[in-house]
Structures are given as C-alpha cells and as structure tokens.
Design a protein around this motif. Structure first.
Motif, PDB file in Angstrom:
ATOM      1  N   GLY A 103      -3.442   3.072   2.986  1.00 34.72           N
ATOM      2  CA  GLY A 103      -4.577   2.148   2.929  1.00 34.72           C
ATOM      3  C   GLY A 103      -4.928   1.630   4.298  1.00 34.72           C
ATOM      4  O   GLY A 103      -4.576   2.204   5.331  1.00 34.72           O
ATOM      5  N   HIS A 104      -5.618   0.486   4.292  1.00 34.49           N
ATOM      6  CA  HIS A 104      -6.134  -0.089   5.537  1.00 34.49           C
ATOM      7  C   HIS A 104      -5.690  -1.543   5.655  1.00 34.49           C
ATOM      8  O   HIS A 104      -5.871  -2.335   4.724  1.00 34.49           O
ATOM      9  CB  HIS A 104      -7.664  -0.001   5.543  1.00 34.49           C
ATOM     10  CG  HIS A 104      -8.277  -0.591   6.769  1.00 34.49           C
ATOM     11  ND1 HIS A 104      -9.344  -1.457   6.725  1.00 34.49           N
ATOM     12  CD2 HIS A 104      -7.952  -0.449   8.087  1.00 34.49           C
ATOM     13  CE1 HIS A 104      -9.658  -1.817   7.957  1.00 34.49           C
ATOM     14  NE2 HIS A 104      -8.835  -1.224   8.793  1.00 34.49           N
ATOM     15  N   GLY A 111      -6.457  -5.955  -3.375  1.00 33.51           N
ATOM     16  CA  GLY A 111      -5.820  -6.303  -2.110  1.00 33.51           C
ATOM     17  C   GLY A 111      -5.523  -7.777  -1.952  1.00 33.51           C
ATOM     18  O   GLY A 111      -5.822  -8.597  -2.828  1.00 33.51           O
ATOM     19  N   MET A 138       0.853  -1.198   0.000  1.00 35.62           N
ATOM     20  CA  MET A 138       0.000   0.000   0.000  1.00 35.62           C
ATOM     21  C   MET A 138       0.886   1.243   0.000  1.00 35.62           C
ATOM     22  O   MET A 138       0.918   1.994   0.984  1.00 35.62           O
ATOM     23  CB  MET A 138      -0.926  -0.017   1.217  1.00 35.62           C
ATOM     24  CG  MET A 138      -1.886  -1.200   1.246  1.00 35.62           C
ATOM     25  SD  MET A 138      -3.042  -1.195   2.643  1.00 35.62           S
ATOM     26  CE  MET A 138      -1.940  -1.666   3.991  1.00 35.62           C
ATOM     27  N   ASP A 154      -5.332  -6.630   3.473  1.00 31.89           N
ATOM     28  CA  ASP A 154      -5.008  -5.263   3.073  1.00 31.89           C
ATOM     29  C   ASP A 154      -5.773  -4.889   1.810  1.00 31.89           C
ATOM     30  O   ASP A 154      -6.294  -5.764   1.116  1.00 31.89           O
ATOM     31  CB  ASP A 154      -3.495  -5.101   2.853  1.00 31.89           C
ATOM     32  CG  ASP A 154      -2.994  -5.887   1.641  1.00 31.89           C
ATOM     33  OD1 ASP A 154      -3.420  -5.591   0.518  1.00 31.89           O
ATOM     34  OD2 ASP A 154      -2.159  -6.807   1.829  1.00 31.89           O
ATOM     35  N   ASP A 155      -5.858  -3.597   1.541  1.00 29.44           N
ATOM     36  CA  ASP A 155      -6.518  -3.150   0.311  1.00 29.44           C
ATOM     37  C   ASP A 155      -5.485  -2.533  -0.627  1.00 29.44           C
ATOM     38  O   ASP A 155      -5.697  -1.481  -1.230  1.00 29.44           O
ATOM     39  CB  ASP A 155      -7.647  -2.167   0.606  1.00 29.44           C
ATOM     40  CG  ASP A 155      -7.204  -0.996   1.495  1.00 29.44           C
ATOM     41  OD1 ASP A 155      -5.982  -0.853   1.713  1.00 29.44           O
ATOM     42  OD2 ASP A 155      -8.069  -0.241   1.948  1.00 29.44           O
ATOM     43  N   GLY A 156      -4.357  -3.224  -0.735  1.00 24.36           N
ATOM     44  CA  GLY A 156      -3.250  -2.756  -1.564  1.00 24.36           C
ATOM     45  C   GLY A 156      -3.373  -3.130  -3.021  1.00 24.36           C
ATOM     46  O   GLY A 156      -4.468  -3.367  -3.543  1.00 24.36           O
TER      47      GLY A 156
END
Length: 444
Positions: free
Chosen positions: A362-363, A433, A358, A381-383
C-alpha cells in the motif's frame, strides 16, 4: 334602563371580565401560552385589545398581540395589507403612544385616533371604515416591569368609558406580572440547564480523571512487575543469546562438508529464528520496564524533517509499501523544542504500525506542516483500518488487535508525545486506512 344603570352594568361587566382574565393568566409559564389566553378571552368578548412592546432602543412599539372584536384580526390584516404581529409603530410619529410608552401616562381616546397614531393616514382611513371602529373608545396604559415601562396595553369597546380605566390598568399590571414571571421561569430554566451542563461536564471530568488515575496505577503496577520479571528474565535471555552466538561461531569453523550439511538441515535458519524471538522477548521486557519509569525529555531544538528522513531510512519497509514524505508550503520549517530520541521512537513505531496494517502492500503518506501554534506530522496509510470501538481503546495499555503484539507501542507513543508537550490523535475506518496526527507546540 337608565343611563346610570347601564353604565353600572358595563362597569361591573368589565370588572368581572378583567378579574376572570387576571385569574386565567396567573399560572401561565410560557409567552405563547400568555398570548394564547389573551387572544382566546378577548375574541369571545366585546372588547378589542393589543399588547405592544418597546423595541429598537425604545424608539418603536412592536405588536405582540392584537384582537379586533367582531371583524377579526385576519380580516383587518387583509384589508390593511399588513401583518399586524410584525408591524412596528414609530413613536416619533405618534404623540399619543409616546405619552403612554415614554412618559408613562394612561390615555383615553377614540379607537379611530389610536389607529391614526399607529399607521399612515391613508391606511388609517381604510381601517377606520371597518364597522364599529369609529364608535369604540380605547384605554391605553403602560406595561411596567420592575417599575420600568416595557410597552403599552390597550383595551377598547363601544361601552368603554373613561371611568373604566382603573380596571384596564389593573389588568395591565397582571399582564406585566405574568410577563415577568415568564421571564423569571425562562431564566431559571436557562440557569438549570447551564447547571446541568456544568454538572455533566464535571462528571465527565471526574470520570476522565478517574480513568487516568486507574491507568496510571495500572502502569505503575506493570512497571513494578516488569522490573521484577525483567530482572529475572534478562539473565537467561542473555545466556541464550551468548549460546546462540557461540553455536554460530562453531558452525562457521566446521569443515566445508559439515557446514553444507548444517545449511541443508536449516541449522543456521533455526538459530536466526531463535535470535529473532529472543530479541522480541527483550523488546517486550524493555517496553514494560519503560512504563514504570518517569518520562523526562531532554528538550532541544530539533530538525523534525531530518529526524523523519533518518527514521524512514532506518526502518525496514517492504518493497510493496510506498512511503511518501511531503512538506507544506514553508521551505524553512521552524525547529520545535523536543527530545529527538523520544520523537524518533514515536515516528518509528507509527511507521511500523502503518506497514503492518498493509500486509498486501500500500501507500504510507507522511505529511509535515506548521502553523502559528506549532508543528504537526500526519501518518496516513491505506491499510485495513480500525473499527470505532478499536479506535476508542487504541491507546490503552495491553490492548492490541494483532495476533502477535503486546499492546504497549501506542501507549508508549502517547506518553512520549505528551511528555514533550504535544498530543497524538487517530482517525480510522475499516477497509479505508488509518491516520495518526502528532501535534507539537513550538514552545511548551
């Protein structure tokens, strides 16, 4: 023509018909093909026929095949308002069919009596009015498979006399033999398919074991190479670290004016960058040497939640990455038997990977859950995500998609997790992600 001549002609005709039909069903290998031949041949003949198979614990007969000459099956179904192929005869209400199906007798009766034994009286009276039904005679004989009655075969016509029963019985034996052969072929095909599945599975197992052996040999070779290279590199790297430390000490002792010049010339920043690179080279050596060592976990009951919290606190996380640690419904999580040092290293590696995936922030969601089998930690993750091809190779040694990376981190994670009796899995989509799941049993 005398009655004797006519009877002889009819007898020869039925013998010829049953012999021809027996020859035509001799090579069928499918149940549908058997009934197709019977339907086709009886539809062209003056004979009516049916095949009824025992079902429902031998309490009923199911109509598997029926041909009504002249009138046609569909006409009978329309008149009777039933689907003959789905119709079942209750043997408790049919003395005639019970004698054949349950006692193994061969019976000779008018077609009207057979109809009355098969369907309710109201329906029988309707069917009996079909042209020719009342004039026909029917031979009913058991269908036997390996000496056991499996159903009833019937054959009837206006000309059918009682003495023609042997030909009908012979045809019934040929039909039963065809059924047995079809079952044998189906069973052989089933066994062949099962054997094929087992063979394919064994081939997959051999390929998997071969791949694992190749990976093990590759890791062992890497370990031996790393031990030799690491031994030669650690001394000069340590000398570099010592020299850098001494240079920093000298800079600290410089007069204020000279220190200002050193800062303006980025001497301190240069030393810092060199130190980081030396640390990075040391980490590569450590990872390579680690691959050659046996993994011997020191198992102890471990508070996984506290371990995760400690790992997160000790990991450098950019300000644009939000990390959320959540726990399932159970407030008191059981403590699995694991090596805490190894698991901390796994968690740290997975968190760092998520952060690197990320670059624009991100989160990262870390979920902890338990069930009756064990403990699981999910890192989501939302990468940038990974392609399917990358996911398939992600745990292979030296495979990496990073511009700066040695491809040993996830290989090490997998080794450590499996050494602790667990497993690690990954799911990912490009642009959406990645999710890593570490599952650990409560007891090994």
């Amino acid at each position: 023509m005398s009655e004797i001549d006519k009877s002889m002609r009819d007898l020869l005709e039925i013998i010829r018909f049953t012999e021809d039909l027996s020859a035509k069903i001799a090579d069928v290998s499918e149940e549908s093909a058997l009934y197709g031949v019977l339907n086709a041949e009886f539809s062209k003949s003056p004979y009516g026929s049916s095949v009824m198979l025992l079902t429902d614990g031998n309490s009923k007969l199911r109509l598997a095949m029926v041909v009504v000459p002249g009138t046609g099956t569909r006409t009978v179904e329309r008149i009777a308002g039933i689907n003959l192929r789905e119709y079942k005869v209750d043997l408790t209400k049919s003395e005639l069919l019970s004698r054949v199906a349950l006692n193994g007798e061969t019976a000779y009766a008018p077609a009207s009596e057979v109809v009355e034994s098969m369907v309710p009286q109201v329906l029988a009276s309707v069917l009996s009015k079909i042209p020719g039904v009342g004039e026909r005679m029917t031979v009913l004989t058991p269908l036997r498979r390996n000496g056991v009655v499996i159903g009833v075969f019937s054959m009837g016509s206006v000309e059918l006399a009682k003495e023609f029963a042997p030909s009908v019985m012979i045809l019934a034996r040929h039909i039963a033999s065809a059924m047995q052969r079809i079952d044998d072929i189906a069973e052989r095909r089933r066994l062949e398919a099962e054997l094929r599945r087992h063979t394919e599975h064994l081939e997959e197992l051999v390929q998997e074991r071969t791949r694992k052996l190749q990976d093990a040999e590759r890791l062992a070779t890497l370990g031996q190479l790393a031990a030799a290279v690491g031994h030669d590199l650690r001394s000069p790297l340590q000398a570099m670290m010592n020299d850098l430390y001494l240079e920093k000490e000298k800079l600290e002792k410089l007069p204020a004016q000279d220190r200002k010049v050193a800062v303006e010339q980025d001497f301190l920043e240069t030393i810092k960058r060199i130190e980081e690179q030396v640390d990075y080279m040391n980490s590569i050596i450590f990872e390579l040497q680690d691959l050659g060592r046996p993994v011997n976990p020191q198992l102890a009951k471990t508070d996984m939640l506290a371990l995760l919290e400690e790992t997160i606190a000790n990991t450098k996380i950019p300000t644009n990455v939000l990390v959320n640690l959540s726990v399932g419904e159970s407030p008191d999580l059981p403590k699995p038997m694991v090596d805490a040092v190894m698991m901390k290293r796994v968690f740290s590696n997975l968190i760092n990977n998520a952060v690197q995936a990320m670059p624009d922030g991100g989160h990262l969601s870390i979920g902890v859950a338990t069930d009756e089998n064990g403990f699981s930690v999910v890192f989501k993750d939302d990468g940038v995500g990974m392609s399917k091809a990358t996911v398939e190779r992600i745990f292979q040694p030296l495979f990496t998609t990073k511009s700066k990376g040695h491809g040993l981190g996830l290989t090490t994670c997998k080794r450590l997790v499996e050494a602790n009796g667990g497993r690690i899995a990954v799911e990912s989509q490009l642009g959406k992600g990645t999710t890593f799941t570490v599952s650990m049993p409560f007891s090994r």
